[in-house]
Design a protein around this motif. Structure first.
Motif, short mmCIF file in Angstrom:
data_model
loop_
_atom_site.label_atom_id
_atom_site.label_comp_id
_atom_site.label_asym_id
_atom_site.label_seq_id
_atom_site.Cartn_x
_atom_site.Cartn_y
_atom_site.Cartn_z
N LYS A 1 7.15 -28.54 -66.09
CA LYS A 1 5.85 -28.00 -66.47
C LYS A 1 5.85 -26.48 -66.39
O LYS A 1 6.30 -25.89 -65.41
CB LYS A 1 4.78 -28.58 -65.55
CG LYS A 1 3.39 -28.05 -65.80
CD LYS A 1 2.34 -28.78 -64.98
CE LYS A 1 2.54 -28.60 -63.50
NZ LYS A 1 1.45 -29.19 -62.71
N THR A 2 5.28 -25.82 -67.42
CA THR A 2 5.08 -24.38 -67.44
C THR A 2 3.61 -24.12 -67.75
O THR A 2 3.08 -24.66 -68.73
CB THR A 2 5.95 -23.70 -68.51
OG1 THR A 2 7.31 -23.99 -68.26
CG2 THR A 2 5.74 -22.20 -68.53
N LEU A 3 2.96 -23.31 -66.94
CA LEU A 3 1.58 -22.92 -67.18
C LEU A 3 1.56 -21.81 -68.23
O LEU A 3 2.16 -20.75 -68.04
CB LEU A 3 0.92 -22.43 -65.89
CG LEU A 3 -0.51 -21.91 -66.01
CD1 LEU A 3 -1.46 -23.02 -66.44
CD2 LEU A 3 -0.96 -21.32 -64.68
N LEU A 4 0.89 -22.06 -69.36
CA LEU A 4 0.80 -21.08 -70.44
C LEU A 4 -0.45 -20.22 -70.33
O LEU A 4 -0.49 -19.12 -70.86
CB LEU A 4 0.82 -21.78 -71.80
CG LEU A 4 2.05 -22.62 -72.10
CD1 LEU A 4 1.89 -23.35 -73.43
CD2 LEU A 4 3.30 -21.76 -72.10
N GLY A 5 -1.46 -20.72 -69.64
CA GLY A 5 -2.71 -19.98 -69.49
C GLY A 5 -3.79 -20.88 -68.95
O GLY A 5 -3.61 -22.09 -68.82
N SER A 6 -4.92 -20.29 -68.62
CA SER A 6 -6.07 -21.03 -68.09
C SER A 6 -7.33 -20.47 -68.73
O SER A 6 -7.35 -19.33 -69.19
CB SER A 6 -6.15 -20.89 -66.57
OG SER A 6 -5.01 -21.43 -65.96
N ASP A 7 -8.40 -21.26 -68.67
CA ASP A 7 -9.67 -20.81 -69.22
C ASP A 7 -10.79 -21.59 -68.54
O ASP A 7 -10.55 -22.56 -67.82
CB ASP A 7 -9.71 -21.01 -70.73
CG ASP A 7 -10.56 -19.98 -71.45
OD1 ASP A 7 -11.39 -19.31 -70.79
OD2 ASP A 7 -10.38 -19.82 -72.66
N GLU A 8 -12.01 -21.16 -68.80
CA GLU A 8 -13.18 -21.81 -68.22
C GLU A 8 -14.36 -21.55 -69.13
O GLU A 8 -14.51 -20.46 -69.70
CB GLU A 8 -13.47 -21.25 -66.84
CG GLU A 8 -14.69 -21.86 -66.18
CD GLU A 8 -14.94 -21.32 -64.79
OE1 GLU A 8 -16.00 -21.67 -64.23
OE2 GLU A 8 -14.12 -20.56 -64.27
N GLU A 9 -15.20 -22.57 -69.28
CA GLU A 9 -16.43 -22.42 -70.04
C GLU A 9 -17.46 -23.38 -69.48
O GLU A 9 -17.16 -24.56 -69.26
CB GLU A 9 -16.20 -22.70 -71.53
CG GLU A 9 -17.42 -22.46 -72.38
CD GLU A 9 -17.16 -22.64 -73.85
OE1 GLU A 9 -18.01 -23.23 -74.52
OE2 GLU A 9 -16.08 -22.21 -74.33
N GLY A 10 -18.64 -22.90 -69.23
CA GLY A 10 -19.73 -23.75 -68.74
C GLY A 10 -19.40 -24.44 -67.43
O GLY A 10 -19.84 -25.56 -67.21
N GLY A 11 -18.60 -23.80 -66.59
CA GLY A 11 -18.22 -24.38 -65.31
C GLY A 11 -17.06 -25.37 -65.38
O GLY A 11 -16.67 -25.93 -64.37
N VAL A 12 -16.52 -25.61 -66.57
CA VAL A 12 -15.39 -26.51 -66.73
C VAL A 12 -14.13 -25.66 -66.87
O VAL A 12 -14.04 -24.81 -67.74
CB VAL A 12 -15.56 -27.42 -67.97
CG1 VAL A 12 -14.34 -28.31 -68.15
CG2 VAL A 12 -16.83 -28.25 -67.85
N LYS A 13 -13.15 -25.92 -66.00
CA LYS A 13 -11.88 -25.18 -66.01
C LYS A 13 -10.79 -26.05 -66.62
O LYS A 13 -10.80 -27.27 -66.47
CB LYS A 13 -11.47 -24.80 -64.59
CG LYS A 13 -12.46 -23.88 -63.91
CD LYS A 13 -12.01 -23.56 -62.49
CE LYS A 13 -13.05 -22.68 -61.81
NZ LYS A 13 -12.66 -22.34 -60.45
N TRP A 14 -9.84 -25.38 -67.30
CA TRP A 14 -8.69 -26.10 -67.85
C TRP A 14 -7.47 -25.20 -67.90
O TRP A 14 -7.58 -23.98 -67.85
CB TRP A 14 -8.99 -26.68 -69.22
CG TRP A 14 -9.35 -25.69 -70.28
CD1 TRP A 14 -8.49 -25.02 -71.09
CD2 TRP A 14 -10.66 -25.26 -70.66
NE1 TRP A 14 -9.17 -24.20 -71.96
CE2 TRP A 14 -10.52 -24.33 -71.70
CE3 TRP A 14 -11.94 -25.57 -70.22
CZ2 TRP A 14 -11.59 -23.71 -72.32
CZ3 TRP A 14 -13.01 -24.94 -70.83
CH2 TRP A 14 -12.85 -24.04 -71.86
N ASP A 15 -6.31 -25.86 -67.93
CA ASP A 15 -5.02 -25.17 -68.03
C ASP A 15 -4.35 -25.60 -69.33
O ASP A 15 -4.44 -26.75 -69.75
CB ASP A 15 -4.09 -25.56 -66.88
CG ASP A 15 -4.58 -25.07 -65.54
OD1 ASP A 15 -5.24 -24.01 -65.49
OD2 ASP A 15 -4.26 -25.73 -64.53
N TYR A 16 -3.65 -24.64 -69.94
CA TYR A 16 -2.78 -24.91 -71.08
C TYR A 16 -1.37 -25.02 -70.52
O TYR A 16 -0.86 -24.09 -69.92
CB TYR A 16 -2.85 -23.79 -72.11
CG TYR A 16 -4.23 -23.55 -72.65
CD1 TYR A 16 -4.84 -24.46 -73.52
CD2 TYR A 16 -4.95 -22.42 -72.31
CE1 TYR A 16 -6.11 -24.25 -74.02
CE2 TYR A 16 -6.22 -22.18 -72.81
CZ TYR A 16 -6.79 -23.10 -73.67
OH TYR A 16 -8.05 -22.88 -74.16
#
Length: 84
Positions: A64-79
């Motif tokens: 696994k390699t983390l490409l990036g992360s983001d968040e919107e409306g309190g929901v977080k996610w990883d690419y």
């Protein structure tokens, strides 16, 4: 459009370098088990939702390699990129 990983491979010829699988769950599972599949781009959402279908477990042969992360409306996610 095809209904299985095998059908996609049959339709692809030598000029097609990359095949992207966009679902469903059974096709994802088929693809992850095949040696021809060398990677998977996954968006991991860090929240639970009421769902009845889930992405299959990714085999331990993938790294696994983390490409990036983001968040919107309190929901977080990883690419993520899983490669073998």
């Amino acid at each position: 459009m095809v209904g299985s990983y095998e059908e996609a491979l049959e339709l692809a010829d030598e000029t097609i370098e990359t095949i992207f699988i966009i679902g469903g769950a059974q096709v994802f599972e088929q693809a992850l088990k095949r040696e021809e599949t060398d990677g998977a781009y996954i968006t991991h959402i860090h929240q639970n939702f009421d769902c009845d279908t889930f992405f299959p477990e990714i085999p331990k042969s993938y790294q696994k390699t983390l490409l990036g992360s983001d968040e919107e409306g309190g929901v977080k996610w990883d690419y993520l990129l899983y490669e073998r």
